[in-house]
Scaffold this active site. Sequence first.
Site, PDB file in Angstrom:
ATOM      1  N   SER A 150       0.850  -1.190   0.000  1.00 24.13           N
ATOM      2  CA  SER A 150       0.000   0.000   0.000  1.00 24.13           C
ATOM      3  C   SER A 150       0.882   1.235   0.000  1.00 24.13           C
ATOM      4  CB  SER A 150      -0.908   0.003   1.242  1.00 24.13           C
ATOM      5  OG  SER A 150      -1.696   1.180   1.272  1.00 24.13           O
TER       6      SER A 150
ATOM      7  N   ASP B 175       0.597   3.752   1.821  1.00 21.24           N
ATOM      8  CA  ASP B 175       0.811   4.270   3.169  1.00 21.24           C
ATOM      9  C   ASP B 175       1.593   3.318   4.064  1.00 21.24           C
ATOM     10  OD1 ASP B 175      -1.257   2.415   3.438  1.00 21.24           O
ATOM     11  OD2 ASP B 175      -2.381   3.617   4.888  1.00 21.24           O
ATOM     12  N   TYR B 176       2.181   2.279   3.505  1.00 18.34           N
ATOM     13  CA  TYR B 176       3.078   1.420   4.262  1.00 18.34           C
ATOM     14  C   TYR B 176       4.489   2.000   4.192  1.00 18.34           C
ATOM     15  CZ  TYR B 176      -0.518  -2.273   4.249  1.00 18.34           C
ATOM     16  OH  TYR B 176      -1.666  -3.001   4.416  1.00 18.34           O
ATOM     17  N   SER B 177       5.031   2.317   5.342  1.00 23.85           N
ATOM     18  CA  SER B 177       6.386   2.872   5.425  1.00 23.85           C
ATOM     19  C   SER B 177       6.533   4.125   4.575  1.00 23.85           C
ATOM     20  CB  SER B 177       7.426   1.815   5.004  1.00 23.85           C
ATOM     21  OG  SER B 177       7.340   0.680   5.821  1.00 23.85           O
ATOM     22  N   GLY B 178       5.480   4.939   4.514  1.00 21.29           N
ATOM     23  CA  GLY B 178       5.542   6.172   3.748  1.00 21.29           C
ATOM     24  C   GLY B 178       5.913   5.946   2.303  1.00 21.29           C
TER      25      GLY B 178
END
Length: 521
Positions: A210, A212-215
């Site tokens: 995604s 939004d995983y780890s920016g």
Amino acid sequence: MFRSPRNAWLAALLVALLGGWFVAGSLLYHAFVGLDASAWWAGESIQRWVGSVASEPRHAVAGAVWLVVTLLGIAAFGFFAVRGAVRSRVAETDPERRRFLTGAGAGAGAALSSLVVGGGVAASRGFLGVGHDNEGWAGMTLIQDRDMAFTHPNPEPAWEGSRIRDYRRFGRTDWQVSDIVLGTGRIRDENGERIAREAIDRGINYFDTSPDYSGAGSEEAMGRAIRGVRDKLFIATKFCTPIGHLPPGTPVEKYKEAVEASLGRLGTDYVDLVHIHSCDEIDRLLDPNVHEAFAQLKEEGKVRFLGFSTHTPNLVNVANAAIDDGRFDVMMLAYHQGIWSPIDAVMKRAREEQDMGVVAMKTLKGAKHRGLTDFEPYADSYVQAALKWSLSNPDVSCAVISFFEEQHVDEYIAASGLPFTPKDQAALDAYDARIAGSYCGPHCGRCLGSCPEELPIHDVLRHRMYFEDYGWEKEGISQYAKLSRNASVCAECSAPCTGSCPFGIQIQERMVRAHDLLTLG
């Protein structure tokens, strides 16, 4: 504005009730969903402003900002309404009296009362789900997998080199998916890339990522990890930006831009699956714009299948609405021992009525990973037992779990294709017994209103967990020291909090011990 102090007080409380319910309560409930900045009024401007005066936030902050503004507005109305009414009354009876402090005390009392009422109503809607046809976030006894280190302290030599043993049909996608699949919430940089490539080499053929995983670092690392093997993989990402989920009503082009940005980070022309991410509302699930965006992306060859993920209080209603809708190919649901009983029926409906692929996530139910050796008499690995429990349901296509240490490749994949045994059940039962009376469920807060000292009970217990369960003694002590109120008062308290915890925590006892532990420094 008001000539009667009594009427002013009543108006202040009415504003607190209505503002707490319709505005603050809604803001609090939706803040936990993790929506993109565009979901909030002036959200993108607020995001830029916060980034200009502080470090760039990794998540949307406008919801929290508006929540604070609303509560302050409620308090301000109470203050000025009551103060003005008291001043008017005093002026009628004693025109010569100085007005500077007249009514200030009553106004301050009204402000505090308004804040307590508005905040309480907001909490009942946000945490308890009043008005939302569910238990609210208090019912979500889930800890994010990516926040824990689920690694056995004594790995078995037999796990070394483990490979995927079982592949299952992934619903109407017709993909033969590995029973254990790669969650990438903490995959980043070269180490994450190496772990992901090793997992793929061992037979995992599906991964979930995604923006939004780890920016966005997850997608970037996975893009490097899949070079040369893209065609052997089923890749899932989300309608999402690096700071949150896109809200209903997002323009079609912005939905498309989000997916196209993911394609760029992944270095691929298409993804197999795109999810409506962490979906808590049917409006977002069925947003005509997201379905139009998907149709266009599919026509352009950039996506193949549509899914949704949900691990929120409205999970059951959202999942049933998706099944009824018929346009979704895959669902990804929170699923572990002890979770809501209707979920089994939901998954069965999805498979039988729509031939949907079903991904089980949040399978580990939190963890007291310090001391996992205690589970060795019951099962080789608590994690393996939890994975096998999820996979023992024939309606589950695969179970996703976050890989972020090299040992995870051996330990997690070792559970592939193995039956769920009485020994595994004993491990899960032992774990449930371990957390009974000590596990403070995230997003609950049911105990808070019972404390006359207004202690942040959940924070105290979390800091104790850092100290006692994670081995983060300094962090626990440090965070506890920052609290404006601490548990020193609990020893002499009459304990009106007794019985308020839905998980059976003996609050006073654990708070007293927490204070003893966390003030050693």
